[in-house]
Design a protein around this motif. Structure first.
Motif, PDB file in Angstrom:
ATOM      1  N   SER A 253      30.634  24.217  19.958  1.00 10.63           N
ATOM      2  CA  SER A 253      29.750  25.342  20.266  1.00 10.63           C
ATOM      3  C   SER A 253      28.591  25.426  19.280  1.00 10.63           C
ATOM      4  O   SER A 253      28.593  24.772  18.236  1.00 10.63           O
ATOM      5  CB  SER A 253      30.555  26.648  20.264  1.00 10.63           C
ATOM      6  OG  SER A 253      31.013  26.951  18.963  1.00 10.63           O
ATOM      7  N   PRO A 254      27.559  26.215  19.584  1.00 13.92           N
ATOM      8  CA  PRO A 254      26.361  26.268  18.747  1.00 13.92           C
ATOM      9  C   PRO A 254      26.623  26.604  17.287  1.00 13.92           C
ATOM     10  O   PRO A 254      25.889  26.153  16.410  1.00 13.92           O
ATOM     11  CB  PRO A 254      25.513  27.353  19.426  1.00 13.92           C
ATOM     12  CG  PRO A 254      25.922  27.289  20.860  1.00 13.92           C
ATOM     13  CD  PRO A 254      27.394  26.987  20.840  1.00 13.92           C
ATOM     14  N   GLN A 255      27.637  27.432  17.007  1.00 12.97           N
ATOM     15  CA  GLN A 255      27.964  27.776  15.621  1.00 12.97           C
ATOM     16  C   GLN A 255      28.966  26.814  14.993  1.00 12.97           C
ATOM     17  O   GLN A 255      29.324  26.983  13.832  1.00 12.97           O
ATOM     18  CB  GLN A 255      28.559  29.178  15.548  1.00 12.97           C
ATOM     19  CG  GLN A 255      27.649  30.308  15.950  1.00 12.97           C
ATOM     20  CD  GLN A 255      28.288  31.654  15.702  1.00 12.97           C
ATOM     21  OE1 GLN A 255      27.964  32.333  14.728  1.00 12.97           O
ATOM     22  NE2 GLN A 255      29.196  32.050  16.570  1.00 12.97           N
ATOM     23  N   GLY A 256      29.468  25.850  15.757  1.00 11.33           N
ATOM     24  CA  GLY A 256      30.571  25.034  15.281  1.00 11.33           C
ATOM     25  C   GLY A 256      31.886  25.723  15.564  1.00 11.33           C
ATOM     26  O   GLY A 256      32.725  25.237  16.321  1.00 11.33           O
ATOM     27  N   HIS A 257      32.088  26.882  14.948  1.00  7.28           N
ATOM     28  CA  HIS A 257      33.215  27.768  15.246  1.00  7.28           C
ATOM     29  C   HIS A 257      32.673  29.172  15.456  1.00  7.28           C
ATOM     30  O   HIS A 257      31.795  29.615  14.696  1.00  7.28           O
ATOM     31  CB  HIS A 257      34.209  27.860  14.083  1.00  7.28           C
ATOM     32  CG  HIS A 257      34.832  26.566  13.674  1.00  7.28           C
ATOM     33  ND1 HIS A 257      35.503  26.446  12.475  1.00  7.28           N
ATOM     34  CD2 HIS A 257      34.898  25.362  14.277  1.00  7.28           C
ATOM     35  CE1 HIS A 257      35.962  25.210  12.355  1.00  7.28           C
ATOM     36  NE2 HIS A 257      35.607  24.531  13.439  1.00  7.28           N
ATOM     37  N   PRO A 258      33.176  29.934  16.421  1.00  2.00           N
ATOM     38  CA  PRO A 258      32.889  31.369  16.435  1.00  2.00           C
ATOM     39  C   PRO A 258      33.315  32.013  15.116  1.00  2.00           C
ATOM     40  O   PRO A 258      34.245  31.543  14.458  1.00  2.00           O
ATOM     41  CB  PRO A 258      33.734  31.887  17.609  1.00  2.00           C
ATOM     42  CG  PRO A 258      33.884  30.697  18.506  1.00  2.00           C
ATOM     43  CD  PRO A 258      33.980  29.512  17.583  1.00  2.00           C
ATOM     44  N   VAL A 259      32.634  33.067  14.717  1.00  2.00           N
ATOM     45  CA  VAL A 259      32.979  33.797  13.497  1.00  2.00           C
ATOM     46  C   VAL A 259      34.358  34.443  13.669  1.00  2.00           C
ATOM     47  O   VAL A 259      34.660  35.005  14.719  1.00  2.00           O
ATOM     48  CB  VAL A 259      31.910  34.862  13.191  1.00  2.00           C
ATOM     49  CG1 VAL A 259      32.361  35.816  12.092  1.00  2.00           C
ATOM     50  CG2 VAL A 259      30.585  34.187  12.822  1.00  2.00           C
TER      51      VAL A 259
END
Length: 435
Positions: A194-200
């Motif tokens: 995903s765009p963040q690598g991992h969701p927060v």
């Protein structure tokens, strides 16, 4: 300073009797609060979750009658009407599975261009568990064990795709295999990195177990503390635990829940705060709150009369789906001492002990006090819990945010596109990033 907006819901903070209150089900309510938060340059919008309507003496709890919609569905819709605001869903790690939930969260992160967050909660409540195949099978001591492995497994899934490249703009799937005490799964994940690598990852809790879990696995802690001194103690304790996991102090943001009451003057705000506290605790809810501590049927008592002289029943189960806070004998003793010292009735005692506001004053006073909490290292920011649905943050955004911006305590514009960039969090470097 970091700021988030908590959508008001089924809790004692929300005032449903106010004529300005609207639906917590209609999408327009969610949209209003989210757009207000984005206009104020908030970091994220936060949704709580309840998996079963609470009961009290066999009846649905008054504050739960309207229920709660499913978080990820609402946030997926909000992704279409917001551009920068982070979108945080509370999802239970006890009654979900890593593959399915990791897929839903990664999907939200793609749909929102990198703005998804997961507030990890757990449950050992058999009453809630009756809604699920496994029931309430987890002992309280085991719930963080499952949650820790759940988060680690989800991250393995998010990392299982290779990074994007010239020949594969979304990367490529690779087989994963996880074998642990809680989960044994293998296969291929269906959603690209995903765009963040991992969701927060957000963690809500204040126990020693919760603090350790946050230090090891979370990006944000959602907690509660009412004073500057308590905030400093919590902040120092949790930040000090990070080094054991190879993490830096900035890798974890501490954001307590907070309420705000504004007035044209400090005195005006105090009057408004007192009126709101009276609205939050009706006579019938005062007795209900008392019964949750005493574990006894106290319906014969007058809300405007003195506290009961009988002791709590620690083994009673009048309330279902709600966890008692603290030892009932200790709480009862504290309430009695307060009632006697100030001459308070049952309702006045409940108002005094359960319906306090965090920041009360003129916009200038509130901005100064919030800034002090952050500069004195009692918090990295706040998750604001308004008492009105959905317009409870309007005045704060219009009157307090500009003052925080003038102090250079809060952003005037978003500098990045993802929630990780808003929070100043490092990008995750998993297997896919190293491949």
């Amino acid at each position: 300073m970091h700021l988030a907006a908590h959508f008001p819901g089924v809790n004692s903070t929300t005032v449903w009797a106010d004529p300005r209150s609207r639906s917590q089900i209609d999408f327009s309510s969610f949209e209003h609060l989210a757009r207000t938060a984005e206009r104020g340059k908030f970091d994220f919008f936060f949704l709580a979750e309840g998996l079963r309507l609470r009961e009290h003496k066999g009846l649905i709890h008054d504050l739960d009658v309207v229920g709660r919609p499913e978080s990820l569905t609402v946030l997926s819709a909000l992704a279409a009407v917001t551009d920068r605001l982070g979108l945080a869903a509370t999802v239970n790690a006890t009654f979900n599975e890593p593959y399915e939930l990791a897929r839903r969260l990664a999907t939200l992160d793609h749909l929102s261009a990198g703005r998804a967050a997961w507030n990890v909660v757990t449950s050992s409540d058999a009453f809630t568990g009756e809604n699920f195949r496994r029931g309430g099978y987890l002992d309280r001591a085991d719930r963080y064990t499952r949650a820790a492995e759940f988060v680690a497994t989800a991250r393995e899934l998010w990392d299982s795709w290779t990074p994007p490249g010239p020949d594969a703009p979304y990367g490529e799937p690779r087989r994963f295999a996880h074998a642990g005490a809680e989960f044994a799964i293998e296969g291929e994940f269906t959603v690209p990195r995903s765009p963040q690598g991992h969701p927060v990852v957000i963690q809500a809790g204040d126990s020693d177990e919760g603090r350790e879990f946050a230090a090891s696995a979370a990006d944000v802690v959602f907690t509660r503390h009412g004073t500057l001194e308590a905030g400093r103690a919590f902040y120092d304790d949790v930040k000090a635990r990070l080094a054991a996991y190879g993490r830096q102090p900035g890798d974890l943001k501490i954001m307590p829940g907070a309420t705000v009451v504004l007035g044209d003057t400090d005195a005006d705000a105090r009057e408004r705060a007192a009126a709101i506290r009276e609205q939050q605790v009706s006579p019938q809810n005062a007795i209900l709150a008392l019964e949750q501590v005493w574990g006894r049927d106290l319906s014969a008592y007058d809300p405007d009369g003195p506290l009961p002289d009988v002791d709590p029943d620690p083994d009673a189960a009048l309330a279902q789906g709600r966890v008692r806070i603290g030892d009932p004998f200790e709480v009862a003793a504290r309430w009695r001492a307060l009632s006697e010292a100030k001459g308070l009735s049952i309702r006045q005692t409940v108002v005094e002990t359960t319906a306090r506001q965090s920041f009360v004053g003129s916009p200038g006073t509130v901005a100064e006090e919030m800034h002090t909490f952050v500069t004195e290292r009692a918090a990295d920011g706040f998750i604001l819990v308004p008492h009105l649905t959905p317009g409870g943050l309007d005045d704060f955004v219009d009157r307090v945010v500009p003052l925080l911006q003038e102090r250079r305590a809060f952003r005037t514009e978003y500098e990045g596109a993802t929630l990780r960039s808003h929070l100043g969090l490092p990008n995750p470097h998993g297997k896919a990033a190293r491949a």
